[in-house]
Design a protein around this motif. Structure first.
Motif, PDB file in Angstrom:
ATOM      1  N   MET A  87       0.868  -1.520  -0.310  1.00 36.37           N
ATOM      2  CA  MET A  87      -0.205   0.048  -0.086  1.00 36.37           C
ATOM      3  C   MET A  87       1.155   1.002  -0.416  1.00 36.37           C
ATOM      4  O   MET A  87       2.739   1.166   0.955  1.00 36.37           O
ATOM      5  N   SER A  88       0.478   2.524  -1.158  1.00 37.77           N
ATOM      6  CA  SER A  88       1.710   3.447  -0.996  1.00 37.77           C
ATOM      7  C   SER A  88      -0.212   4.384  -0.881  1.00 37.77           C
ATOM      8  O   SER A  88      -0.701   4.296  -1.021  1.00 37.77           O
ATOM      9  N   VAL A  89       1.041   5.968  -0.380  1.00 39.19           N
ATOM     10  CA  VAL A  89       0.476   7.012   0.053  1.00 39.19           C
ATOM     11  C   VAL A  89       1.179   8.042  -0.928  1.00 39.19           C
ATOM     12  O   VAL A  89       1.905   8.261  -0.987  1.00 39.19           O
ATOM     13  N   ARG A  90       0.488   8.796  -1.889  1.00 39.03           N
ATOM     14  CA  ARG A  90       0.034   9.566  -2.637  1.00 39.03           C
ATOM     15  C   ARG A  90      -0.002  11.059  -2.066  1.00 39.03           C
ATOM     16  O   ARG A  90      -0.653  11.479  -1.747  1.00 39.03           O
ATOM     17  N   ILE A  91       1.355  12.164  -2.204  1.00 39.94           N
ATOM     18  CA  ILE A  91       1.537  12.975  -1.383  1.00 39.94           C
ATOM     19  C   ILE A  91       1.628  14.501  -2.562  1.00 39.94           C
ATOM     20  O   ILE A  91       2.656  14.167  -3.203  1.00 39.94           O
ATOM     21  N   SER A  92       1.438  15.442  -1.559  1.00 42.28           N
ATOM     22  CA  SER A  92       1.736  16.613  -2.360  1.00 42.28           C
ATOM     23  C   SER A  92       3.216  17.428  -1.887  1.00 42.28           C
ATOM     24  O   SER A  92       2.539  17.967  -1.103  1.00 42.28           O
ATOM     25  N   ALA A  93       3.698  16.795  -1.828  1.00 44.27           N
ATOM     26  CA  ALA A  93       5.125  17.228  -1.611  1.00 44.27           C
ATOM     27  C   ALA A  93       5.323  18.876  -1.306  1.00 44.27           C
ATOM     28  O   ALA A  93       6.443  18.982  -0.514  1.00 44.27           O
ATOM     29  N   HIS A  94       4.975  19.754  -2.460  1.00 47.25           N
ATOM     30  CA  HIS A  94       5.786  20.474  -2.391  1.00 47.25           C
ATOM     31  C   HIS A  94       3.773  21.370  -3.134  1.00 47.25           C
ATOM     32  O   HIS A  94       3.533  21.413  -4.487  1.00 47.25           O
ATOM     33  N   ASP A  95       3.448  22.622  -2.388  1.00 43.48           N
ATOM     34  CA  ASP A  95       2.264  22.851  -2.362  1.00 43.48           C
ATOM     35  C   ASP A  95       2.503  23.698  -3.421  1.00 43.48           C
ATOM     36  O   ASP A  95       1.863  25.112  -4.563  1.00 43.48           O
ATOM     37  N   TRP A  96       3.482  24.850  -3.401  1.00 45.53           N
ATOM     38  CA  TRP A  96       4.656  25.880  -4.365  1.00 45.53           C
ATOM     39  C   TRP A  96       3.712  27.206  -4.095  1.00 45.53           C
ATOM     40  O   TRP A  96       3.454  28.062  -5.111  1.00 45.53           O
ATOM     41  N   VAL A  97       3.585  27.391  -2.828  1.00 46.23           N
ATOM     42  CA  VAL A  97       2.820  28.961  -2.324  1.00 46.23           C
ATOM     43  C   VAL A  97       3.049  29.228  -0.864  1.00 46.23           C
ATOM     44  O   VAL A  97       3.000  27.790  -0.154  1.00 46.23           O
ATOM     45  N   GLU A  98       3.361  30.367  -1.234  1.00 45.00           N
ATOM     46  CA  GLU A  98       4.219  30.664   0.381  1.00 45.00           C
ATOM     47  C   GLU A  98       2.999  30.301   1.552  1.00 45.00           C
ATOM     48  O   GLU A  98       1.851  30.652   1.244  1.00 45.00           O
ATOM     49  N   GLY A  99       3.431  29.866   2.407  1.00 42.40           N
ATOM     50  CA  GLY A  99       2.061  29.533   3.408  1.00 42.40           C
ATOM     51  C   GLY A  99       1.441  27.881   3.402  1.00 42.40           C
ATOM     52  O   GLY A  99       1.506  27.634   4.323  1.00 42.40           O
ATOM     53  N   GLY A 100       2.606  27.136   2.338  1.00 43.91           N
ATOM     54  CA  GLY A 100       1.472  25.900   1.977  1.00 43.91           C
ATOM     55  C   GLY A 100       2.808  25.133   2.430  1.00 43.91           C
ATOM     56  O   GLY A 100       3.935  25.199   2.871  1.00 43.91           O
ATOM     57  N   ILE A 101       2.356  23.652   1.839  1.00 45.18           N
ATOM     58  CA  ILE A 101       3.192  22.463   2.461  1.00 45.18           C
ATOM     59  C   ILE A 101       4.345  23.048   1.395  1.00 45.18           C
ATOM     60  O   ILE A 101       4.546  22.896   0.901  1.00 45.18           O
ATOM     61  N   THR A 102       6.001  22.514   2.851  1.00 47.34           N
ATOM     62  CA  THR A 102       7.008  22.319   1.923  1.00 47.34           C
ATOM     63  C   THR A 102       7.958  20.851   1.752  1.00 47.34           C
ATOM     64  O   THR A 102       7.285  20.269   2.454  1.00 47.34           O
ATOM     65  N   PRO A 103       8.681  20.875   1.406  1.00 45.96           N
ATOM     66  CA  PRO A 103       9.523  19.518   1.139  1.00 45.96           C
ATOM     67  C   PRO A 103       9.439  19.230   2.605  1.00 45.96           C
ATOM     68  O   PRO A 103      10.243  18.020   2.926  1.00 45.96           O
TER      69      PRO A 103
END
Length: 785
Positions: free
Chosen positions: A625-641
């Protein structure tokens, strides 16, 4: 013209001599603050291609420079008592002082006026000039004076380094890594004349401080480095030639300089940036001297082509040179970050650590390394294949990294290629039928190890569009079972399913009818972590989930999982990316909750982890089983690496086998930085910091990309999307392109295999014969280095 070069480094001297050679009537002065024939620094490094540029630009100085060069082909990497050596790299080293002396003599011979011991304050000191070259170095006063025009961006990097020298002569470009109680240090060493080598010591800022180097006197710091790298120095001392620096001042943090503009028009003479004043590139991919000399060559060429139109020539120089330099700076950034995070890679076996180092910039690829040193790559491929539990086939060829097997839980994938989940919007009432049988079946026959079905929705109101597939009833389960049985019965590929819920991005039209646009009628209610409108003023507004909603949706995921298992899928992926429902909890851009499911990352992960754990419990234990994530939102204040590593660790602790590292699509405010393999660094970080296998995605389009990623340990699998839409047999064709004939084909298609391999082999032979290049020249030309 009357030309003034402010700064007597390589850029100013070389431009002066080229322009004087181009037109002896030019009046050219070079202003230098140091004394005649005096300079600082140790050796500088050029590639073979740079030497070719110098020979074409000025044969006289090139001959003298070539005569003074020390040439070598090998790179040697030392880590944890192991030594790895590869050849064919084509480097040359020369002392900085020797290089400048050659250029100074050449300028004098041509009639350039050299003015020493003059500290020019700026272009205003030379009102008679028609053209001013600002080559006044890293701390350029002129760049600072006209910063509004040049728009410099100076990024001070994370490591401290010191330039030293030694009389130990290294016969290869040597990288040595040593661990201390404070952290890791690395040395970059190379010979530049008959008696001296450059020896650069580098370490992250925090390690440097813990070691006490920030408070040591210069002599004590040098002694520290001598002790640390004693086994490479063979009793030779380390030397500093920076007598003007005291204490920790000799340790530098590298400043990456990028300027948006390179030419300033002030109503008098235009002022043009060149060399370190315009840009810097980390020493780990070569010398800034190379860039400086190539700046001079390009500007002289542009002026020579348009001798009567200086403004046009300067515009061409800025346009052409800034693009090329930025390309090199991007590679240098990758290299810089690799050395800043050596601790990320030291757990790799020494062989893979060395390979990772060689390919760190992404300009040097697997096939490029093969051109440089075929034996090294062949031995490395054999080592990698043996670790994966496979060996050479009937043709006796090394197994390329992309065709090594990968085992996770009770499943073994035959190679490292995955067909990405790609929305097809071709179902009616969520029912997979003939279209998906043909679509997925064709790609399963195309050589990939596993084919993912598109995001499959856990309930009718979980769909993105009315055309999305589902697993909310038994009829859909049976439709999927038909497809799974075809794939298992006619191919050796595995079939994976990605389950998800669209959240606030649901109830929209089919992509070709208006992507992300709400349905004109028949919309269904939307839920998400917080009230949200994906397209402001356009999308339907979602409402925040209640606890009852969470329970219902969690149970929908569990029921879909059970049906996926009954359908016979080999692999299940939970979709927690791209702004869909579970992603909306993770990203702070879309989660504004004030309860236990909002606020900190730990809280924002609470519900996605709850769903994951329920799904994992329902999914057969022997299946991955795997999980797909967004590793970077590319927006200030969002998810970062940085956040991505923490997210991966949380899912790993919950029982995830693999993290599928994508990015973006959470907010329309995103500003991604695209490029080949542009998302692979996220997979690299997660794999090597969180310690969990990863899938790399994004602009991976050829075998060379995959081989480089897998061989370097940046990811364990590569998911290929659009190339598989264009060519279902992408994997089979890429094997033939790189000459790997042991690749098995479906028996019905084997007659095409031989013909394709023969045609491609003929094309390769004709290309090599027509080029007439050496292996190193082919490698350098292929990568533009």
């Amino acid at each position: 013209m009357k030309i003034v070069c402010i700064g007597g480094g390589p850029a100013g001297l070389y431009f002066a001599l080229l322009m004087k050679q181009q037109n002896p009537a030019h009046e050219i002065r070079v202003i230098e603050r140091n004394r005649p024939y005096d300079t600082f620094g140790w050796g500088v490094v050029f590639s073979d291609q740079t030497l070719g540029n110098l020979q074409a630009a000025d044969p006289a100085s090139a001959a003298e420079i070539l005569d003074a060069f020390n040439h070598w082909d090998d790179i040697e990497v030392h880590i944890r008592g192991h030594q790895v050596r590869s050849g064919g790299h084509g480097f040359c080293g020369i002392g900085r002082k020797r290089l400048l002396n050659i250029l100074q003599r050449r300028c004098e011979a041509l009639g350039v006026e050299l003015v020493f011991e003059t500290d020019a304050q700026g272009d205003q000191d030379y009102p008679e000039a028609d053209l001013v070259i600002a080559c006044d170095g890293l701390n350029s006063r002129i760049r600072a004076k006209y910063a509004e025009t040049y728009q410099p961006d100076i990024d001070t990097r994370l490591c401290r380094f010191v330039w030293l020298g030694t009389h130990k002569l290294f016969d290869a470009f040597t990288f040595a890594f040593e661990e201390t109680e404070h952290g890791w240090f690395q040395a970059h060493a190379y010979k530049f004349d008959d008696s001296t080598s450059t020896f650069i010591v580098e370490t992250p800022e925090d390690v440097w401080r813990r070691a006490g180097l920030d408070t040591m006197e210069k002599e004590d710091a040098i002694a520290f480095c001598e002790r640390l790298f004693a086994k490479y120095l063979d009793g030779h001392a380390l030397m500093s030639n920076a007598s003007h620096l005291r204490g920790s001042a000799q340790w530098i943090r590298f400043p990456r300089v990028v300027c948006q503009r390179w030419v300033h028009h002030n109503g008098r003479a235009p002022v043009v940036l060149m060399g370190d004043a315009a840009h810097t590139a980390h020493f780990s991919i070569g010398s800034g001297t190379k860039l400086a000399l190539e700046d001079a060559i390009e500007l002289a060429r542009c002026i020579g082509r348009q001798p009567g139109d200086l403004a046009a020539a300067l515009a061409d120089y800025e346009a052409v040179r800034s693009v090329e330099v930025l390309r090199i700076q991007n590679a240098a950034r990758n290299s810089t970050e690799w050395f800043e995070h050596v601790d990320r890679y030291v757990h790799l076996p020494p062989q893979q650590f060395a390979y990772s180092l060689l390919t760190r910039s992404q300009r040097i690829s697997h096939e490029n390394l093969r051109l440089r040193d075929k034996d090294y790559v062949g031995h490395y491929e054999d080592w990698l294949a043996e670790r994966a539990g496979t060996a050479r086939g009937p043709a006796g060829q090394p197994v390329p990294p992309m065709f090594t097997p990968f085992k996770v839980r009770g499943l073994t994938l035959k190679n490292r290629i995955v067909v990405s989940p790609m929305a097809q919007y071709s179902c009616v009432d969520g029912m997979p039928a003939d279209y998906h049988l043909v679509h997925l079946g064709a790609r399963a026959m195309g050589g990939a190890a596993m084919v993912f079905a598109e995001m499959t929705c856990v309930s009718p109101d979980a769909r993105i569009t009315p055309g999305c597939p589902g697993l909310w009833n038994d009829a859909q389960r049976d439709g999927w079972r038909r497809i799974v049985e075809f794939v298992h019965g006619h191919t050796d590929a595995k079939l994976g399913v990605q389950i998800g819920h669209a959240g606030a991005k649901g109830s929209t039209r089919l992509a070709w009818e208006g992507i992300d646009q709400p349905l004109p009628q028949g919309n269904w209610p939307l839920v998400s972590a917080s009230p949200q409108q994906y397209l402001e003023g356009v999308s339907d507004l979602s409402r925040a989930m209640t606890r009852a909603d969470m329970d219902r949706v969690r149970d929908d995921f569990v029921q879909a999982t059970r049906r996926a298992a009954e359908a016979g899928f080999d692999w299940l992926e939970l979709h927690c990316a791209h702004g869909y429902l579970l992603s909306s909890f993770i990203s702070p851009l879309t989660n504004q909750r004030t309860d236990d499911y909002g606020g900190s990352l730990e809280n924002r992960l609470r519900y996605p982890l709850e769903v994951f754990q329920a799904v994992r419990a329902a999914w057969p234990a022997q299946r991955p089983m795997s999980v797909r994530i967004s590793a970077h939102d590319w927006v200030e204040g969002g998810i970062t690496p940085d956040d991505a590593v923490a997210i991966a660790r949380a899912f790993k602790a919950a029982g995830a086998d693999v993290i599928d590292c994508s990015s973006g699509q959470v907010s329309k405010q995103e500003r991604p930085v695209f490029g080949r393999m542009f998302q692979t660094p996220f997979a690299d970080r997660v794999r090597n910091e969180a310690g969990i296998p990863t899938i790399a995605v994004g602009a991976i389009s050829e075998a060379d990309h995959v081989n480089s990623i897998i061989a370097a340990g940046r990811a364990d699998l590569c998911a290929i999307a659009r190339p598989h839409l264009a060519n279902p047999a992408w994997t089979l064709q890429e094997a033939a392109k790189i000459g790997y004939t042991d690749m098995p084909w479906p028996q019905q298609y084997r007659s095409a295999k031989v013909q394709l391999e023969r045609n491609l082999e003929r094309e390769r032979a004709m290309a090599a014969q027509g080029a007439g290049l050496s292996a190193v020249e082919q490698a350098n030309r292929a990568q533009g280095v």
